[in-house]
Design a protein around this motif. Structure first.
Motif, PDB file in Angstrom:
ATOM      1  N   VAL A  16      10.912  50.150  -9.567  1.00 42.65           N
ATOM      2  CA  VAL A  16      10.451  50.805  -8.338  1.00 42.65           C
ATOM      3  C   VAL A  16       9.090  51.444  -8.569  1.00 42.65           C
ATOM      4  CG1 VAL A  16      10.906  52.677  -6.706  1.00 42.65           C
ATOM      5  CG2 VAL A  16      12.754  51.123  -7.363  1.00 42.65           C
ATOM      6  N   GLY A  17       8.936  52.194  -9.657  1.00 43.67           N
ATOM      7  CA  GLY A  17       7.652  52.835  -9.939  1.00 43.67           C
ATOM      8  C   GLY A  17       6.529  51.835 -10.106  1.00 43.67           C
ATOM      9  N   GLY A  18       6.809  50.734 -10.801  1.00 43.65           N
ATOM     10  CA  GLY A  18       5.800  49.697 -10.991  1.00 43.65           C
ATOM     11  C   GLY A  18       5.405  49.024  -9.688  1.00 43.65           C
ATOM     12  N   LEU A  19       6.372  48.816  -8.804  1.00 47.16           N
ATOM     13  CA  LEU A  19       6.064  48.195  -7.510  1.00 47.16           C
ATOM     14  C   LEU A  19       5.211  49.108  -6.641  1.00 47.16           C
ATOM     15  CD1 LEU A  19       9.482  46.470  -6.925  1.00 47.16           C
ATOM     16  CD2 LEU A  19       7.265  45.301  -7.018  1.00 47.16           C
ATOM     17  N   VAL A  20       5.510  50.394  -6.647  1.00 50.93           N
ATOM     18  CA  VAL A  20       4.679  51.349  -5.888  1.00 50.93           C
ATOM     19  C   VAL A  20       3.260  51.353  -6.451  1.00 50.93           C
ATOM     20  CG1 VAL A  20       4.333  53.787  -5.302  1.00 50.93           C
ATOM     21  CG2 VAL A  20       6.635  52.783  -5.158  1.00 50.93           C
ATOM     22  N   LYS A  21       3.159  51.401  -7.776  1.00 48.89           N
ATOM     23  CA  LYS A  21       1.838  51.403  -8.418  1.00 48.89           C
ATOM     24  C   LYS A  21       1.072  50.119  -8.099  1.00 48.89           C
ATOM     25  CE  LYS A  21      -0.250  51.751 -13.026  1.00 48.89           C
ATOM     26  NZ  LYS A  21       0.067  51.923 -14.463  1.00 48.89           N
ATOM     27  N   HIS A  22       1.755  48.982  -8.190  1.00 46.50           N
ATOM     28  CA  HIS A  22       1.092  47.701  -7.903  1.00 46.50           C
ATOM     29  C   HIS A  22       0.600  47.653  -6.456  1.00 46.50           C
ATOM     30  CE1 HIS A  22       0.201  43.470  -7.663  1.00 46.50           C
ATOM     31  NE2 HIS A  22       1.059  43.358  -6.651  1.00 46.50           N
ATOM     32  N   ALA A  23       1.446  48.065  -5.521  1.00 49.09           N
ATOM     33  CA  ALA A  23       1.037  48.039  -4.113  1.00 49.09           C
ATOM     34  C   ALA A  23      -0.168  48.944  -3.879  1.00 49.09           C
ATOM     35  CB  ALA A  23       2.201  48.433  -3.215  1.00 49.09           C
ATOM     36  N   ALA A  24      -0.171  50.111  -4.507  1.00 50.30           N
ATOM     37  CA  ALA A  24      -1.298  51.046  -4.346  1.00 50.30           C
ATOM     38  C   ALA A  24      -2.583  50.465  -4.919  1.00 50.30           C
ATOM     39  CB  ALA A  24      -0.968  52.383  -5.018  1.00 50.30           C
ATOM     40  N   THR A  25      -2.512  49.926  -6.128  1.00 46.53           N
ATOM     41  CA  THR A  25      -3.737  49.408  -6.750  1.00 46.53           C
ATOM     42  C   THR A  25      -4.222  48.135  -6.058  1.00 46.53           C
ATOM     43  OG1 THR A  25      -2.446  48.258  -8.455  1.00 46.53           O
ATOM     44  CG2 THR A  25      -3.267  50.462  -9.003  1.00 46.53           C
ATOM     45  N   THR A  26      -3.289  47.328  -5.557  1.00 47.19           N
ATOM     46  CA  THR A  26      -3.683  46.122  -4.815  1.00 47.19           C
ATOM     47  C   THR A  26      -4.382  46.512  -3.518  1.00 47.19           C
ATOM     48  OG1 THR A  26      -1.905  44.812  -5.776  1.00 47.19           O
ATOM     49  CG2 THR A  26      -2.804  44.054  -3.672  1.00 47.19           C
ATOM     50  N   GLU A  27      -3.819  47.465  -2.793  1.00 46.81           N
ATOM     51  CA  GLU A  27      -4.453  47.906  -1.552  1.00 46.81           C
ATOM     52  C   GLU A  27      -5.836  48.489  -1.833  1.00 46.81           C
ATOM     53  OE1 GLU A  27      -3.739  51.136   2.028  1.00 46.81           O
ATOM     54  OE2 GLU A  27      -1.976  50.113   1.194  1.00 46.81           O
ATOM     55  N   ARG A  28      -5.940  49.311  -2.871  1.00 44.08           N
ATOM     56  CA  ARG A  28      -7.242  49.886  -3.212  1.00 44.08           C
ATOM     57  C   ARG A  28      -8.251  48.776  -3.512  1.00 44.08           C
ATOM     58  NH1 ARG A  28      -7.368  54.773  -7.101  1.00 44.08           N
ATOM     59  NH2 ARG A  28      -7.646  55.926  -5.158  1.00 44.08           N
ATOM     60  N   GLY A  29      -7.836  47.754  -4.252  1.00 38.38           N
ATOM     61  CA  GLY A  29      -8.737  46.656  -4.577  1.00 38.38           C
ATOM     62  C   GLY A  29      -9.234  45.927  -3.335  1.00 38.38           C
ATOM     63  N   TRP A  30      -8.334  45.660  -2.395  1.00 37.40           N
ATOM     64  CA  TRP A  30      -8.750  44.972  -1.173  1.00 37.40           C
ATOM     65  C   TRP A  30      -9.681  45.846  -0.335  1.00 37.40           C
ATOM     66  CZ3 TRP A  30      -8.987  40.117  -0.123  1.00 37.40           C
ATOM     67  CH2 TRP A  30      -8.132  39.233  -0.759  1.00 37.40           C
ATOM     68  N   ILE A  31      -9.398  47.122  -0.249  1.00 39.15           N
ATOM     69  CA  ILE A  31     -10.271  48.003   0.548  1.00 39.15           C
ATOM     70  C   ILE A  31     -11.626  48.152  -0.130  1.00 39.15           C
ATOM     71  CG2 ILE A  31     -10.519  50.345   1.468  1.00 39.15           C
ATOM     72  CD1 ILE A  31      -8.556  48.351   2.988  1.00 39.15           C
ATOM     73  N   GLN A  32     -11.659  48.130  -1.442  1.00 39.71           N
ATOM     74  CA  GLN A  32     -12.957  48.123  -2.129  1.00 39.71           C
ATOM     75  C   GLN A  32     -13.719  46.846  -1.805  1.00 39.71           C
ATOM     76  OE1 GLN A  32     -11.805  48.855  -6.210  1.00 39.71           O
ATOM     77  NE2 GLN A  32     -12.086  51.066  -5.979  1.00 39.71           N
ATOM     78  N   ARG A  33     -13.025  45.729  -1.685  1.00 38.68           N
ATOM     79  CA  ARG A  33     -13.690  44.474  -1.285  1.00 38.68           C
ATOM     80  C   ARG A  33     -14.247  44.597   0.135  1.00 38.68           C
ATOM     81  NH1 ARG A  33     -13.034  40.542  -4.980  1.00 38.68           N
ATOM     82  NH2 ARG A  33     -11.241  40.682  -6.356  1.00 38.68           N
ATOM     83  N   VAL A  34     -13.457  45.207   1.023  1.00 41.24           N
ATOM     84  CA  VAL A  34     -13.941  45.429   2.397  1.00 41.24           C
ATOM     85  C   VAL A  34     -15.217  46.271   2.362  1.00 41.24           C
ATOM     86  CG1 VAL A  34     -13.421  46.646   4.569  1.00 41.24           C
ATOM     87  CG2 VAL A  34     -11.704  45.132   3.539  1.00 41.24           C
ATOM     88  N   ARG A  35     -15.261  47.254   1.483  1.00 41.09           N
ATOM     89  CA  ARG A  35     -16.426  48.142   1.361  1.00 41.09           C
ATOM     90  C   ARG A  35     -17.510  47.557   0.473  1.00 41.09           C
ATOM     91  NH1 ARG A  35     -13.805  54.242   0.921  1.00 41.09           N
ATOM     92  NH2 ARG A  35     -14.178  54.701   3.124  1.00 41.09           N
ATOM     93  N   ASP A  36     -17.296  46.355  -0.051  1.00 38.51           N
ATOM     94  CA  ASP A  36     -18.254  45.660  -0.921  1.00 38.51           C
ATOM     95  C   ASP A  36     -18.520  46.444  -2.207  1.00 38.51           C
ATOM     96  OD1 ASP A  36     -19.719  43.403  -1.495  1.00 38.51           O
ATOM     97  OD2 ASP A  36     -21.580  44.228  -0.679  1.00 38.51           O
TER      98      ASP A  36
END
Length: 194
Positions: free
Chosen positions: A49-69
């Motif tokens: 559970v902890g790993g899945l929460v962490k993965h979802a958070a870091t994946t979302e951050r990565g995509w939003i960083q891509r949106v922000r270039d």
């Protein structure tokens, strides 16, 4: 937050509301867990559970960083590490990270005038197509909803394997719903000898 997404006003609001709902149901799988339980991998997979929460958070951050270039420096080792709580990392740490990432997403998407704006397709993982140059911000949000929902389902299975808890009783406990003939809020299992 109830079990359904609130009424929405427009496309942007709907995308953000559904993403928030998926984040919420993923976070619910951690309700009442200790750090040890959040690290547990009680199923055939190596997911926790902890790993899945962490993965979802870091994946979302990565995509939003891509949106922000924002330039990405993310490799295979980072990807694999983000499925596990690191030594000394707590469940609360990753829940706080996820809350921080959610705020970053809300801010970033509010700054985007056109959800059709292109976002370059990453070239750093084998599952990204080589024949597509860009997706849209809209696509990124839909992908994040899909990715978060997929991992919320994984986390549901892991959580049920830990202590038998399922989604709606966890939601009832987290939100303080009264017991009804339909729903008994989750309570921590009584340990033997207590």
């Amino acid at each position: 937050m109830p079990g359904s997404v609130r009424p929405i006003t427009d496309e942007r609001d709907g995308l953000l509301a559904y993403l928030a709902q998926m984040r919420y149901v993923l976070r619910l799988t951690a309700h009442g867990l200790s750090d040890e339980q959040a690290r547990a991998t009680p199923t055939a997979s190596s997911l926790s559970v902890g790993g899945l929460v962490k993965h979802a958070a870091t994946t979302e951050r990565g995509w939003i960083q891509r949106v922000r270039d924002v330039p990405q420096t993310y490799g295979r080792e980072d990807y694999l590490a983000n499925f596990h709580l690191a030594e000394g990392e707590t469940l609360q740490d990753v829940l706080d990270l996820y809350e921080e990432v959610a705020a970053e997403t809300e801010t970033a998407i509010a700054e985007v005038e056109d959800l059709g704006r292109p976002v370059p397709v990453p070239r750093d993982a084998p599952w990204f197509p080589q024949d597509v140059e860009a997706w849209s911000v809209r696509w990124v949000l839909l992908h994040l909803i899909q990715e978060t929902a997929r991992h919320a389902g994984h986390a549901d299975i892991v959580r049920e394997s830990i202590d038998g808890a399922t989604a709606f009783p966890l939601m009832a406990a987290a939100e303080g719903w009264p017991e009804t003939p339909w729903m008994k809020p989750w309570t921590p299992p009584v340990e033997a000898g207590r």
